[in-house]
Scaffold this motif. Sequence first.
Motif, PDB file in Angstrom:
ATOM      1  N   LEU A 194       0.835  -1.205   0.000  1.00  0.00           N
ATOM      2  CA  LEU A 194       0.000   0.000   0.000  1.00  0.00           C
ATOM      3  C   LEU A 194       0.870   1.256   0.000  1.00  0.00           C
ATOM      4  N   HIS A 195       1.936   1.247   0.826  1.00  0.00           N
ATOM      5  CA  HIS A 195       2.844   2.403   0.842  1.00  0.00           C
ATOM      6  C   HIS A 195       3.502   2.592  -0.526  1.00  0.00           C
ATOM      7  N   ALA A 240       2.371   1.635  -3.468  1.00  0.00           N
ATOM      8  CA  ALA A 240       1.376   2.110  -4.438  1.00  0.00           C
ATOM      9  C   ALA A 240       1.113   3.593  -4.259  1.00  0.00           C
ATOM     10  N   PHE A 241       1.043   4.051  -3.012  1.00  0.00           N
ATOM     11  CA  PHE A 241       0.793   5.474  -2.782  1.00  0.00           C
ATOM     12  C   PHE A 241       1.889   6.333  -3.407  1.00  0.00           C
ATOM     13  N   PRO A 286      -5.173   4.756  -3.397  1.00  0.00           N
ATOM     14  CA  PRO A 286      -4.664   4.406  -2.063  1.00  0.00           C
ATOM     15  C   PRO A 286      -5.384   5.137  -0.934  1.00  0.00           C
TER      16      PRO A 286
END
Length: 416
Positions: free
Chosen positions: A22-23, A25-26, A99
């Motif tokens: 997730l980090h 992708a952000f 995200p």
Amino acid sequence: MNDSVPAAPPAASSLRLVRYALHGAFYALLAVALAPAVLGPDGRAALLPGTLLGLAYGAGALRARRAARARTGLWLAVLTALWLAGLLLDRGFSYVAFPLFFLHLHLLPVRRSLPAVAAITGAVVAAQAAGPGGLTAAKVIGPVAGAAVAILTAYGYAALYRESSRRQRLIDDLVRTRDELAAAQREAGRLAERQRLAREIHDTLAQGLSSIVLLARAAETADPDAPEAVRARVREIGRTASDNLAEARRFVHALTPPALDDAPLPEALRRVTARTVPGAAFRLDGDPCPLPVDTEVALLRLTQEALANVARHARAEHAAVTLTYLGDQVALDVYDDGVGFAPAAGSASAAAGRRTFGLHGMRERIADLGGTLTVESAPGEGTAVAAVIPLGAAGARGGDPRPRASASPQAEGVHP
């Protein structure tokens, strides 16, 4: 769905991987949004809010797990505000909405996360509609589909987490119940054996000793002028004592482990070693000699307990059992090169607790024979269990060495 991110998920490594994804992708989508501002003159105004957004996200992500819910909500509000500022200046910030969906769904309760996702989706649609070509179906379907995917993914993750937690609780309950049942069975076995021995002693040895007492009193009160009657009483006392000695030896033989019935101690230990830990080595040093029954039983039980720990917990590549006769004492060493444990940790973990409990009982058994038991281990350094029993102390406490098949109880009885 959970109201917040779980503090202690059951599969920590998998969840860490999800957080890192997730980090990543952000920041990847933020880089896509800021690419025009960095590579060209277009969108320079969005560079400041974009940079602040990246810094705020990084600072909050490092403290999110330790932050209070109110502080986490404030961090999420700051991120959303900076994202909206960037979106007003550059439509490329629409990519960062995806995200943000996951952040709102994971950090906010359902009653607040779904309206927040809807608001973010509306902002993206509005920003896209303000661009060239105005509002089109594609500009609505894209953001709405992204929001739907994020919601379904978040709900699926929450369902998997609940199922994993439920299974973990069931496994813990099963393990606890199994341990309680095993303890209850061991206690029931001890009580049954104690009652059996009590009945046997009452019906044989106690009755025989009572007979000896009565015969001795009769001999004391016999007519001194009738020596033949006194000798008859004494002979009867001898026969009764001999019978009780035979009964006592029968008890000792019944309490001897089957492994020692048809083999001397070194061979019994060799068999136990090969059967419990295949591939483990057994070594014999010194000249074997007959040992008291209690000593042989204690050494056999210690070997079984130590090797059972090796098989269950150690994950060792090599293990060795060494029995050493040193003349005035006998020593037993059990070594493995496994994961080891902390003997002084007590009940720090369940596994260590089970291991040290068994060794604690063996330490008491060895101490009753006048010996000592030493356990040396450390995490990652293997384990060494060493017992030393003085033969003089063992003979004094453990009784005479085990009688052989040729021995006759009657021959060693009490005779006038």
